[in-house]
Write an enzyme that holds these catalytic residues in place. Structure first.
Site, PDB file in Angstrom:
ATOM      1  N   ASN A  79       0.812  -1.224   0.000  1.00 44.42           N
ATOM      2  CA  ASN A  79       0.000   0.000   0.000  1.00 44.42           C
ATOM      3  C   ASN A  79       0.844   1.273   0.000  1.00 44.42           C
ATOM      4  O   ASN A  79       0.422   2.286  -0.566  1.00 44.42           O
ATOM      5  CB  ASN A  79      -0.923  -0.029   1.234  1.00 44.42           C
ATOM      6  CG  ASN A  79      -1.515   1.335   1.537  1.00 44.42           C
ATOM      7  OD1 ASN A  79      -2.453   1.777   0.877  1.00 44.42           O
ATOM      8  ND2 ASN A  79      -0.935   2.028   2.527  1.00 44.42           N
ATOM      9  N   TYR A 145       3.505   8.851 -11.524  1.00 47.70           N
ATOM     10  CA  TYR A 145       2.520   8.135 -10.692  1.00 47.70           C
ATOM     11  C   TYR A 145       1.697   7.198 -11.569  1.00 47.70           C
ATOM     12  O   TYR A 145       1.486   6.028 -11.224  1.00 47.70           O
ATOM     13  CB  TYR A 145       1.628   9.157  -9.989  1.00 47.70           C
ATOM     14  CG  TYR A 145       0.658   8.578  -8.986  1.00 47.70           C
ATOM     15  CD1 TYR A 145       1.086   8.167  -7.726  1.00 47.70           C
ATOM     16  CD2 TYR A 145      -0.706   8.469  -9.272  1.00 47.70           C
ATOM     17  CE1 TYR A 145       0.191   7.647  -6.791  1.00 47.70           C
ATOM     18  CE2 TYR A 145      -1.604   7.957  -8.346  1.00 47.70           C
ATOM     19  CZ  TYR A 145      -1.149   7.552  -7.106  1.00 47.70           C
ATOM     20  OH  TYR A 145      -2.039   7.046  -6.179  1.00 47.70           O
ATOM     21  N   LYS A 149       1.482   3.142 -11.171  1.00 49.28           N
ATOM     22  CA  LYS A 149       0.221   2.489 -10.805  1.00 49.28           C
ATOM     23  C   LYS A 149      -0.269   1.552 -11.911  1.00 49.28           C
ATOM     24  O   LYS A 149      -0.887   0.522 -11.645  1.00 49.28           O
ATOM     25  CB  LYS A 149      -0.835   3.541 -10.456  1.00 49.28           C
ATOM     26  CG  LYS A 149      -0.534   4.295  -9.159  1.00 49.28           C
ATOM     27  CD  LYS A 149      -0.463   3.361  -7.958  1.00 49.28           C
ATOM     28  CE  LYS A 149      -0.286   4.093  -6.655  1.00 49.28           C
ATOM     29  NZ  LYS A 149      -0.220   3.182  -5.497  1.00 49.28           N
ATOM     30  N   ILE A 177      -9.721   9.511  -1.855  1.00 51.79           N
ATOM     31  CA  ILE A 177      -9.871   9.063  -0.467  1.00 51.79           C
ATOM     32  C   ILE A 177      -9.242  10.113   0.447  1.00 51.79           C
ATOM     33  O   ILE A 177      -8.127  10.591   0.168  1.00 51.79           O
ATOM     34  CB  ILE A 177      -9.175   7.694  -0.243  1.00 51.79           C
ATOM     35  CG1 ILE A 177      -9.488   6.695  -1.378  1.00 51.79           C
ATOM     36  CG2 ILE A 177      -9.555   7.125   1.118  1.00 51.79           C
ATOM     37  CD1 ILE A 177     -10.928   6.321  -1.581  1.00 51.79           C
ATOM     38  N   THR A 179      -7.098  11.376   2.681  1.00 49.23           N
ATOM     39  CA  THR A 179      -5.843  11.093   3.376  1.00 49.23           C
ATOM     40  C   THR A 179      -4.910  12.288   3.146  1.00 49.23           C
ATOM     41  O   THR A 179      -5.282  13.268   2.498  1.00 49.23           O
ATOM     42  CB  THR A 179      -5.160   9.828   2.824  1.00 49.23           C
ATOM     43  OG1 THR A 179      -4.682  10.104   1.503  1.00 49.23           O
ATOM     44  CG2 THR A 179      -6.108   8.632   2.781  1.00 49.23           C
TER      45      THR A 179
HETATM   46  N1  LIG Z   1      -5.775   8.961  -1.092  1.00 41.67           N
HETATM   47  C1  LIG Z   1      -6.182   8.730  -2.323  1.00 41.67           C
HETATM   48  O1  LIG Z   1      -7.048   9.455  -2.847  1.00 41.67           O
HETATM   49  C2  LIG Z   1      -5.619   7.558  -3.110  1.00 41.67           C
HETATM   50  C3  LIG Z   1      -6.225   7.246  -4.330  1.00 41.67           C
HETATM   51  C4  LIG Z   1      -5.730   6.171  -5.063  1.00 41.67           C
HETATM   52  C5  LIG Z   1      -4.669   5.428  -4.583  1.00 41.67           C
HETATM   53  N2  LIG Z   1      -4.106   5.772  -3.401  1.00 41.67           N
HETATM   54  C6  LIG Z   1      -2.966   4.967  -2.954  1.00 41.67           C
HETATM   55  O2  LIG Z   1      -3.194   4.518  -1.636  1.00 41.67           O
HETATM   56  C7  LIG Z   1      -1.940   4.252  -1.014  1.00 41.67           C
HETATM   57  C8  LIG Z   1      -1.925   4.883   0.369  1.00 41.67           C
HETATM   58  O3  LIG Z   1      -1.963   6.287   0.243  1.00 41.67           O
HETATM   59  P1  LIG Z   1      -2.742   7.248   1.261  1.00 41.67           P
HETATM   60  O4  LIG Z   1      -3.734   8.002   0.469  1.00 41.67           O
HETATM   61  O5  LIG Z   1      -3.171   6.492   2.445  1.00 41.67           O
HETATM   62  O6  LIG Z   1      -1.552   8.271   1.607  1.00 41.67           O
HETATM   63  P2  LIG Z   1      -0.779   8.607   2.971  1.00 41.67           P
HETATM   64  O7  LIG Z   1       0.253   9.600   2.577  1.00 41.67           O
HETATM   65  O8  LIG Z   1      -1.744   8.958   4.042  1.00 41.67           O
HETATM   66  O9  LIG Z   1      -0.114   7.220   3.368  1.00 41.67           O
HETATM   67  C9  LIG Z   1       0.986   6.683   2.693  1.00 41.67           C
HETATM   68  C10 LIG Z   1       1.939   6.098   3.720  1.00 41.67           C
HETATM   69  O10 LIG Z   1       3.019   5.497   3.013  1.00 41.67           O
HETATM   70  C11 LIG Z   1       4.215   5.778   3.718  1.00 41.67           C
HETATM   71  N3  LIG Z   1       5.361   5.701   2.832  1.00 41.67           N
HETATM   72  C12 LIG Z   1       5.711   6.550   1.831  1.00 41.67           C
HETATM   73  N4  LIG Z   1       6.859   6.157   1.268  1.00 41.67           N
HETATM   74  C13 LIG Z   1       7.242   5.018   1.902  1.00 41.67           C
HETATM   75  C14 LIG Z   1       8.345   4.140   1.774  1.00 41.67           C
HETATM   76  N5  LIG Z   1       9.318   4.365   0.869  1.00 41.67           N
HETATM   77  N6  LIG Z   1       8.401   3.054   2.589  1.00 41.67           N
HETATM   78  C15 LIG Z   1       7.453   2.836   3.524  1.00 41.67           C
HETATM   79  N7  LIG Z   1       6.389   3.649   3.699  1.00 41.67           N
HETATM   80  C16 LIG Z   1       6.290   4.729   2.901  1.00 41.67           C
HETATM   81  C17 LIG Z   1       4.013   7.175   4.272  1.00 41.67           C
HETATM   82  O11 LIG Z   1       4.887   7.438   5.374  1.00 41.67           O
HETATM   83  C18 LIG Z   1       2.539   7.144   4.659  1.00 41.67           C
HETATM   84  O12 LIG Z   1       2.348   6.764   6.010  1.00 41.67           O
HETATM   85  C19 LIG Z   1      -0.867   4.783  -1.962  1.00 41.67           C
HETATM   86  O13 LIG Z   1      -0.295   3.724  -2.692  1.00 41.67           O
HETATM   87  C20 LIG Z   1      -1.650   5.695  -2.884  1.00 41.67           C
HETATM   88  O14 LIG Z   1      -1.054   5.844  -4.140  1.00 41.67           O
HETATM   89  C21 LIG Z   1      -4.547   6.807  -2.652  1.00 41.67           C
END
Ligand SMILES: NC(=O)c1ccc[n+]([C@@H]2O[C@H](COP(=O)([O-])OP(=O)(O)OC[C@H]3O[C@@H](n4cnc5c(N)ncnc54)[C@H](O)[C@@H]3O)[C@@H](O)[C@H]2O)c1
Length: 237
Positions: A79, A145, A149, A177, A179
């Site tokens: 994730n 990105y 993905k 989402i 976040t």
């Molecule tokens: N939030 C959205 O709208 C959304 C939409 C589609 C996909 N995503 C995907 O969901 C996943 C989670 O994202 P989120 O929205 O919860 O963001 P977020 O920034 O809240 O959480 C991401 C977490 O990943 C950690 N992280 C980053 N680089 C890292 C590394 N090299 N090693 C270990 N940990 C690392 C960060 O410290 C953070 O805690 C991601 O892959 C993101 O691309 C998010």
């Protein structure tokens, strides 16, 4: 208790979607190795681990530790991810491109590469890879990105085919989402995302966590190679 006695890894589990997934898995009886660059609070069922997912030796050390402590691994949720840059193919700095690929694409690859042998030794495993709607359809900009993905989407199908029937692998495709990713994003872009989402809102991280719970559990025993979209209808059109 939909994950009773299962052992799981959830990466990026200090915030956002990963945090919600780790918490929900633990509520449902799993022992969760919740990894992140940042430390998070632990509990009886949540073991907080510092890990950079782009570093292979940190993956090997984590898997060796889980084999020692638990003897098996049932679930891997890749994730941890970053947006990193909103630039187009022609504008993105190559250093940004390489970092985004290292975390979002190579990080997922390494996770599977290191976890699959332990899952195979246990005779069973479920991999959940958090891709994005941007791993399915085009966007303007965010080129690195999108590259990362999209790779996650097809690599998940590769794993599903290569390691069947022992291991199942599925991808999740969240839309907007709530976040840190969204908090840091341009306000006008966020408003546009909501306007283009038929359900007319963004989602809470827990709404994605429930999808991960389904794919991780034995309820999805006949599901592999699937793309589960959680986007309020954004990609319908
Ligand atoms: N939030 C959205 O709208 C959304 C939409 C589609 C996909 N995503 C995907 O969901 C996943 C989670 O994202 P989120 O929205 O919860 O963001 P977020 O920034 O809240 O959480 C991401 C977490 O990943 C950690 N992280 C980053 N680089 C890292 C590394 N090299 N090693 C270990 N940990 C690392 C960060 O410290 C953070 O805690 C991601 O892959 C993101 O691309 C998010």
């Amino acid at each position: 208790m939909r994950l009773a006695d299962k052992v799981a890894i959830v990466t990026g589990a200090a915030s956002g979607i990963g945090r919600a997934v780790a918490d929900l898995f633990a509520e449902h009886g799993a022992t969760v190795y919740a990894t992140d660059l940042d430390e998070r609070d632990g509990s009886e069922r949540i073991v907080s681990v510092r890990q950079d997912v782009s570093v292979e030796s940190e993956w090997s050390a984590l898997i060796a530790r889980i084999e020692r402590e638990q003897g098996r691994l049932d679930v891997l949720v890749n994730n941890a991810g970053i947006v990193g840059s909103y630039d187009s193919i022609t504008d993105v700095a190559m250093a940004d491109y390489h970092r985004i690929i290292a975390v979002n694409q190579t990080g997922f690859f390494l996770g599977m590469r290191c976890a699959i042998p332990l899952m195979q030794r246990g005779g069973k495993g479920s991999i959940v890879n958090v891709s994005s709607i941007w791993g399915l359809i085009g966007a303007v900009g965010v080129a690195a990105y999108q590259a990362s993905k999209g790779a996650v989407t097809t690599l998940t199908k590769n794993a599903a085919l290569t390691y069947a029937p022992v291991i199942r692998a599925n991808s999740l495709h969240p839309g907007a989402i709530l976040t840190r990713i969204i908090e840091k994003q341009d306000h006008a872009l966020n408003q546009q995302l909501i306007a283009d989402t038929p359900l007319g809102r963004m989602a809470e991280p827990r709404e994605v966590a429930y999808a991960a719970l389904y794919l991780a559990s034995d309820e999805s025993a006949f599901v592999t190679g699937a793309e589960l979209v959680i986007d309020g209808g954004y990609t319908i059109r």
